[in-house]
Design an enzyme around this catalytic site. Sequence first.
Site, mmCIF file in Angstrom:
data_model
loop_
_atom_site.group_PDB
_atom_site.id
_atom_site.type_symbol
_atom_site.label_atom_id
_atom_site.label_comp_id
_atom_site.label_asym_id
_atom_site.label_seq_id
_atom_site.Cartn_x
_atom_site.Cartn_y
_atom_site.Cartn_z
ATOM 1 N N HIS A 198 32.027 51.039 -3.906
ATOM 2 C CA HIS A 198 33.398 50.976 -3.665
ATOM 3 C C HIS A 198 33.288 50.897 -1.984
ATOM 4 O O HIS A 198 34.444 50.151 -1.379
ATOM 5 C CB HIS A 198 34.189 52.038 -3.962
ATOM 6 C CG HIS A 198 34.615 51.935 -5.444
ATOM 7 N ND1 HIS A 198 34.714 52.867 -6.396
ATOM 8 C CD2 HIS A 198 35.049 50.914 -6.020
ATOM 9 C CE1 HIS A 198 35.309 52.577 -7.558
ATOM 10 N NE2 HIS A 198 35.388 51.272 -7.400
ATOM 11 N N GLU A 440 29.940 25.841 -13.626
ATOM 12 C CA GLU A 440 29.298 26.912 -13.036
ATOM 13 C C GLU A 440 28.345 27.172 -13.963
ATOM 14 O O GLU A 440 27.366 28.140 -13.757
ATOM 15 C CB GLU A 440 30.178 28.080 -12.688
ATOM 16 C CG GLU A 440 31.144 28.531 -13.805
ATOM 17 C CD GLU A 440 32.106 29.451 -13.197
ATOM 18 O OE1 GLU A 440 31.933 30.167 -12.285
ATOM 19 O OE2 GLU A 440 33.160 29.738 -14.236
ATOM 20 N N ASP A 464 28.275 31.176 -9.444
ATOM 21 C CA ASP A 464 27.617 31.093 -11.023
ATOM 22 C C ASP A 464 26.827 30.415 -11.215
ATOM 23 O O ASP A 464 25.619 30.548 -11.563
ATOM 24 C CB ASP A 464 28.835 31.347 -11.822
ATOM 25 C CG ASP A 464 29.435 32.836 -11.964
ATOM 26 O OD1 ASP A 464 28.754 33.735 -12.111
ATOM 27 O OD2 ASP A 464 30.572 32.807 -11.994
ATOM 28 N N CYS A 511 34.084 24.803 -5.228
ATOM 29 C CA CYS A 511 34.952 26.114 -4.713
ATOM 30 C C CYS A 511 33.866 27.321 -4.616
ATOM 31 O O CYS A 511 34.364 28.439 -4.650
ATOM 32 C CB CYS A 511 35.980 26.350 -5.824
ATOM 33 S SG CYS A 511 35.675 26.966 -7.654
HETATM 34 C C1 PEP Z 1 31.955 30.484 -8.602
HETATM 35 O O1 PEP Z 1 31.263 31.014 -9.603
HETATM 36 O O2 PEP Z 1 31.265 29.854 -7.845
HETATM 37 C C2 PEP Z 1 33.530 30.843 -8.307
HETATM 38 C C3 PEP Z 1 33.984 30.171 -7.403
HETATM 39 O O3 PEP Z 1 33.866 31.919 -9.276
HETATM 40 P P1 PEP Z 1 33.616 33.313 -9.145
HETATM 41 O O4 PEP Z 1 33.185 33.615 -8.002
HETATM 42 O O5 PEP Z 1 35.058 34.058 -9.168
HETATM 43 O O6 PEP Z 1 32.982 33.864 -10.213
HETATM 44 MG MG MG Z 2 32.392 31.899 -11.444
#
Ligand code: PEP
Ligand code: MG
Length: 591
Positions: A198, A440, A464, A511
């Site tokens: 945390h 991903e 991911d 993203c």
């Molecule tokens: C990713 O996996 O790149 C992503 C943008 O999603 P998160 O980080 O929420 O898993």
């Molecule tokens: Mg992800």
Amino acid sequence: MNTSTSGQIIVKGISGSPGICIGKAYLVDKEGVNLIKRYPINDAQISNEIDRFKQAVSKAKNDYARIIESIDKAIEDNIDILETHMVLFEDKMLYERTIDTISIDKINAEWALRKVAGKAKSMFQQIDDPYLKARVNDIDQVMDKIMANLIGAQDKKISDINKRVILVAHDISPADASQIQLERIKGFVTDRGGKDSHTSIIAKSLKIPSVLGLGKATVNVKNDDILIVDGSAGILIINPDEDTLFDYVERLTRFEIYRAGLERESHLPAITKDGVVLNLMANIELVEEIVAAKDYGATDIGLFRTEFLYLDLRRFPTEDELFCKYKELVELMLPHSVTIRTLDINGDKVNSYLSVVEEANPSLGLRAVRFCLENEAVFITQLKAILRAAAIGNIKLLIPMISCVEEILQVKQIIQKAVQDLEHEKKVFNKDIPLGIMIEVPSASIMADYLAEHVDFFSIGTNDLIQYSLAIDRRNPQVAHLYQALNPAVLRMIKMTCDAAKKKGIDIVMCGEMAGDPINIPVLIGMGLTDLSMNSASIPVVKNMIRNIDSRKAKSHMKKIMVLNTAKEITDYIINEYKDILPFVGEDEIL
Ligand code: PEP
Ligand code: MG
């Protein structure tokens, strides 16, 4: 730990939050908490000892209640953490067992508490789930608080600090952190704390440099020692020698000038030297982040992670609650688009009311779309709220963690059910919105050309994709050095996905965090990616990189990169070709 003849000590820890600060040390530990002794008590003393323990717990709870009431809006998220601690104060595992231990073992309350907390911690440590493992930290912080009351230690109040200092603590609990006044505290370092603790969550939300997990920092530091906290590298330097200090002062100055310059230019278009226009978007979790996203120059919201509302509420939100949030979000962004990603729960974002069955490997378990397909009612509720908000603003619908064609077909059927419900209920909605999937999981990347037949766009989630294709847990610091965006296997996956999207004529976005690191930008432009979504604070530096790149050169570099064998060769190649425009390359890298 590295000690030089000048007395300078360098300690390596874990990066809690990035940035550099230089200043005087201020020790905030509660003296004596770590020096408690065991002593036996007789039968007549038992009830007195139990009362002493109860009073210490009750004082700790009252202190917490006062802090929760007075908490600053900016760090309101911490309330949840404090409330977790409030529950722990009276948790059977700690509270009742300590009372039992006092009377059965006939020992003092301090020793009984330490014994019970030690057992509880080792139980959590044996659990595979990293989220639960991280709760060991919460037990420590709760134990310290009660212990401080038991031994009558004087708390140094962080809120009373009236000079600009760097906090040095064995640990900084959420309650301590809530008292941090940003105009006084330059940064902080702690002995405890891991990547998923945390404390690290709070460090990031406060946006001040911090280094955690230092082991014995407080032993080596005295009040008023000069410290350098390099939060980006995860390094603490105690009493730096002249050269180091000079070097860091320079780096800090250069960094601040550079960063201010970039931020001033953040509203210029993201356009390459040869005129290719890129679209830089923001990844957000809360509606409140829109202001920062716009300030940093984001055009659209390329990823709205929706799970946080579910985690905050600790129950499934209603369709109307979700609709109100999404409506507010899209209205604030009009006429620009908002890509709303459906629930990506479990994995690293767990909540006890959601995880019915304990999973040995939550990242490979009933996560994201898998959870939604198993919990159709929850999924339909969210889809209905999104479709209703789409009648008001510009929404794209994004489904996380698709790993095969069947899943997207199932999702489409469920969207159809949501539409039928809305028609039946005569609600205003819009079903003609782009439908996309996150790429991903390696299988999705391999099957991208087939998946493209069923959707309007792909969004590559590199956070991911890297974890699953290289088999590296993205939260495990022990294998963090192997988590490489520029690994050739990862680049192949991305290229395959880009090529499939191009061939099938669908849109493609990236993203994941990879899009927010300037070193990756030449390859991404080389692959033809023009839509990048990232955390807002990275937009200025990425935009600056883009404005200095020629896309034709990036394409020819990409071809050469794709035949290189290792991440190191690829990284060296990019650094060599782009050294003049990459920010703070090599030793000076502090971004
Ligand atoms: C990713 O996996 O790149 C992503 C943008 O999603 P998160 O980080 O929420 O898993
Ligand atoms: Mg992800």
